[in-house]
Design a protein around this motif. Structure first.
Motif, PDB file in Angstrom:
ATOM      1  N   UNK A 359       0.648  -1.171  -0.211  1.00  0.00           N
ATOM      2  CA  UNK A 359      -0.103  -0.191   0.058  1.00  0.00           C
ATOM      3  C   UNK A 359       0.977   1.137   0.062  1.00  0.00           C
ATOM      4  N   UNK A 360       0.321   2.692  -0.788  1.00  0.00           N
ATOM      5  CA  UNK A 360       1.131   3.869  -0.415  1.00  0.00           C
ATOM      6  C   UNK A 360       1.234   4.103   1.016  1.00  0.00           C
ATOM      7  N   UNK A 361       0.795   3.472   2.508  1.00  0.00           N
ATOM      8  CA  UNK A 361       0.925   3.958   3.311  1.00  0.00           C
ATOM      9  C   UNK A 361       2.097   3.137   3.360  1.00  0.00           C
ATOM     10  N   UNK A 362       2.087   2.479   3.524  1.00  0.00           N
ATOM     11  CA  UNK A 362       3.139   1.583   3.649  1.00  0.00           C
ATOM     12  C   UNK A 362       4.571   1.594   3.073  1.00  0.00           C
ATOM     13  N   UNK A 363       4.347   2.062   2.077  1.00  0.00           N
ATOM     14  CA  UNK A 363       5.384   2.965   1.187  1.00  0.00           C
ATOM     15  C   UNK A 363       6.113   4.054   1.843  1.00  0.00           C
ATOM     16  N   UNK A 364       5.636   4.890   2.523  1.00  0.00           N
ATOM     17  CA  UNK A 364       5.915   6.612   2.970  1.00  0.00           C
ATOM     18  C   UNK A 364       6.511   6.186   4.050  1.00  0.00           C
ATOM     19  N   UNK A 365       5.754   5.278   5.364  1.00  0.00           N
ATOM     20  CA  UNK A 365       6.552   4.495   6.689  1.00  0.00           C
ATOM     21  C   UNK A 365       7.882   4.390   6.146  1.00  0.00           C
ATOM     22  N   UNK A 366       7.656   3.154   5.225  1.00  0.00           N
ATOM     23  CA  UNK A 366       9.325   2.144   4.408  1.00  0.00           C
ATOM     24  C   UNK A 366       9.635   3.805   4.111  1.00  0.00           C
ATOM     25  N   UNK A 367       9.762   4.865   3.736  1.00  0.00           N
ATOM     26  CA  UNK A 367      11.053   6.158   3.260  1.00  0.00           C
ATOM     27  C   UNK A 367      10.777   6.558   4.534  1.00  0.00           C
ATOM     28  N   UNK A 368      10.362   6.962   5.663  1.00  0.00           N
ATOM     29  CA  UNK A 368      10.904   7.317   6.311  1.00  0.00           C
ATOM     30  C   UNK A 368      11.907   6.589   7.631  1.00  0.00           C
ATOM     31  N   UNK A 369      10.953   5.142   7.778  1.00  0.00           N
ATOM     32  CA  UNK A 369      12.286   4.821   8.208  1.00  0.00           C
ATOM     33  C   UNK A 369      13.519   3.786   7.443  1.00  0.00           C
ATOM     34  N   UNK A 370      13.220   3.696   6.393  1.00  0.00           N
ATOM     35  CA  UNK A 370      14.034   2.994   5.836  1.00  0.00           C
ATOM     36  C   UNK A 370      14.172   1.578   6.049  1.00  0.00           C
ATOM     37  N   UNK A 371      13.500   0.640   6.361  1.00  0.00           N
ATOM     38  CA  UNK A 371      13.552  -0.586   6.762  1.00  0.00           C
ATOM     39  C   UNK A 371      12.173  -1.281   6.209  1.00  0.00           C
ATOM     40  N   UNK A 372      12.490  -2.037   5.597  1.00  0.00           N
ATOM     41  CA  UNK A 372      11.603  -3.769   4.723  1.00  0.00           C
ATOM     42  C   UNK A 372      11.149  -3.577   5.994  1.00  0.00           C
ATOM     43  N   UNK A 373       9.531  -3.661   5.263  1.00  0.00           N
ATOM     44  CA  UNK A 373       8.382  -4.788   5.383  1.00  0.00           C
ATOM     45  C   UNK A 373       8.834  -5.864   6.161  1.00  0.00           C
ATOM     46  N   UNK A 374      10.098  -7.180   5.786  1.00  0.00           N
ATOM     47  CA  UNK A 374      10.170  -8.043   5.554  1.00  0.00           C
ATOM     48  C   UNK A 374      11.579  -7.878   4.917  1.00  0.00           C
ATOM     49  N   UNK A 375      12.835  -7.618   6.163  1.00  0.00           N
ATOM     50  CA  UNK A 375      13.859  -6.975   5.604  1.00  0.00           C
ATOM     51  C   UNK A 375      14.753  -9.219   5.137  1.00  0.00           C
ATOM     52  N   UNK A 376      13.957 -10.276   5.297  1.00  0.00           N
ATOM     53  CA  UNK A 376      14.769 -11.036   4.750  1.00  0.00           C
ATOM     54  C   UNK A 376      14.132 -11.555   3.441  1.00  0.00           C
ATOM     55  N   UNK A 377      13.221 -10.651   2.777  1.00  0.00           N
ATOM     56  CA  UNK A 377      12.625 -10.928   1.535  1.00  0.00           C
ATOM     57  C   UNK A 377      14.339  -9.709   0.692  1.00  0.00           C
ATOM     58  N   UNK A 378      14.227 -10.630  -0.220  1.00  0.00           N
ATOM     59  CA  UNK A 378      15.891 -10.560  -1.339  1.00  0.00           C
ATOM     60  C   UNK A 378      15.187  -9.266  -1.696  1.00  0.00           C
ATOM     61  N   UNK A 379      16.357  -8.562  -2.063  1.00  0.00           N
ATOM     62  CA  UNK A 379      16.254  -7.139  -2.750  1.00  0.00           C
ATOM     63  C   UNK A 379      16.909  -6.802  -4.426  1.00  0.00           C
TER      64      UNK A 379
END
Length: 389
Positions: A359-379
């Protein structure tokens, strides 16, 4: 820099400011900057081939070798061809000037720590080797097989068994287009120039080798009968953070007119560097097989234009934000972007986000925190399109 032997003696590490008179610290700094900059500063001096040949004769004499045939070129592609040809017909010379100088000129233990600028020089050396000296082989073994195969027609008594590859050392391959000269030697020679200028050690060997490095010899490959020399380019264009780069022109201009095109330390075809970003065909992203070059194409074209061209799918909306997914099956890439409006200037732009954001809200929160919602996921699948810009 610190007093590296101090810990073994139970002493507190001391900086050079404690060991060298203040009036000499300026000399130290200027020498470090001098050698850090020589690799990419303009070189406009005349090339004296006779002087280069005399220096090479002296270097060969260190190991009691006879004077070789000195072949000088101003073109990096010609240099690689000459070196490969010499490898087929000749044997690498067993010369190590760094070890030789180190044995003759003993650096004091208290000054044996790494000089600050050496890391900058080594970074430049690695970039240049990657850009200029890359051979068209995937690994050392493949290159060794190529050279051995081309040696088959030569008599065994002159070069040894054609199936014996022991003559081709990994060390020689690793330094194939380093050899000797400014490119290879500027990093380690800094220390010797420093101790000479500060009067800590005086030796004619330092002056002699400094003279060799100032003749314009950029890189070389020494063989028993042949010395292949590449002359320093006229100019190398750099970014403020030390990357070899020029968008719209050649990044490296050689003395014979040859040009090398580089974007952010990546060797690219001429048309990629010279074509304006708005004229580059987005389809290049699908046809270019080299991941590094493809990354630079993406960087130059811009994610906004790529998303527009390939028709990303909007998977979520929130106020003036859109979460867009872009899938390029041809190169197995799936990436997600947050499209947003800049309220101050009224323009739209997109920014890459991890593919597990929904979601956009998750994306905005990620932009602020810089931390993925699932750190184990390959990027890795989104790095080329998102994090390189």
């Amino acid at each position: 820099m610190s007093y590296t032997i101090a810990n073994f003696l139970g002493m507190e590490p001391r900086g050079l400011v404690d060991l060298i008179p203040a009036e000499k610290l300026d000399t130290l700094e200027s020498i470090m900057k001098h050698w850090a900059g020589k690799l990419y500063e303009s070189f406009d001096s005349n090339i004296d081939k006779d002087k280069i040949a005399e220096h090479v004769k002296w270097i060969y004499g260190v190991k009691k070798y006879q004077r070789p045939k000195v072949i000088v070129t101003y073109n990096p592609e010609h240099y690689k061809s000459l070196a490969a040809e010499a490898l087929i017909k000749d044997t690498p010379a067993d010369i190590n000037m760094k070890d030789y100088v180190s044995r003759i000129v003993n650096i004091p233990a208290w000054l044996s720590s790494t000089i600050d600028s050496s890391s900058q020089i080594e970074h430049m050396q690695a970039s240049l080797k990657n850009i200029i000296a890359r051979v068209p082989f995937r690994n050392t073994k493949e290159f060794s097989q190529f050279i051995s195969a081309n040696r088959m027609g030569v008599k065994a008594e002159t070069r040894g068994s054609s199936t014996d590859r022991s003559w081709l050392y990994d060390a020689q391959l690793n330094h194939l287009f380093n050899g000797f000269g400014l490119w290879a030697d500027s990093g380690w020679f800094v220390m010797f120039d420093v101790i000479s200028a500060l009067g800590i050690r005086k030796n004619d060997l330092i002056d002699r080798y400094r003279g060799f490095l100032q003749t314009g010899v950029f890189a070389s490959m020494f063989f028993k009968n042949n010395a292949v020399i590449l002359i320093q380019p006229k100019h190398i264009k750099m970014t403020a953070n030390g990357q070899i780069h020029s968008d719209g022109t050649a990044a490296i201009d050689w003395r014979d007119g040859h040009k090398t095109y580089v974007l952010h330390n990546v060797l690219v075809p001429e048309y990629i560097a010279l074509t304006p970003h708005h004229e580059l065909d987005p389809m290049l992203v699908l046809t270019e097989k080299n991941a590094e070059i493809r990354r630079e194409i993406v960087r130059k074209i811009g994610v906004e234009r790529l998303v527009t061209h390939f028709g990303g799918v909007v998977i979520d909306k929130y106020q003036d934000y859109e979460l867009i997914e872009l899938t390029l099956k041809e190169i197995d890439i799936t990436a997600r972007y947050l499209k947003m409006k800049n309220p101050s200037i009224g323009t739209w732009h997109v920014e890459g986000v991890p593919t597990n954001i929904k979601t956009c809200l998750e994306a905005l929160e990620w932009r602020i925190s810089g931390v993925s919602w699932n750190p184990e996921q390959p990027r890795s699948s989104i790095e080329e399109f998102s994090y390189c810009l």
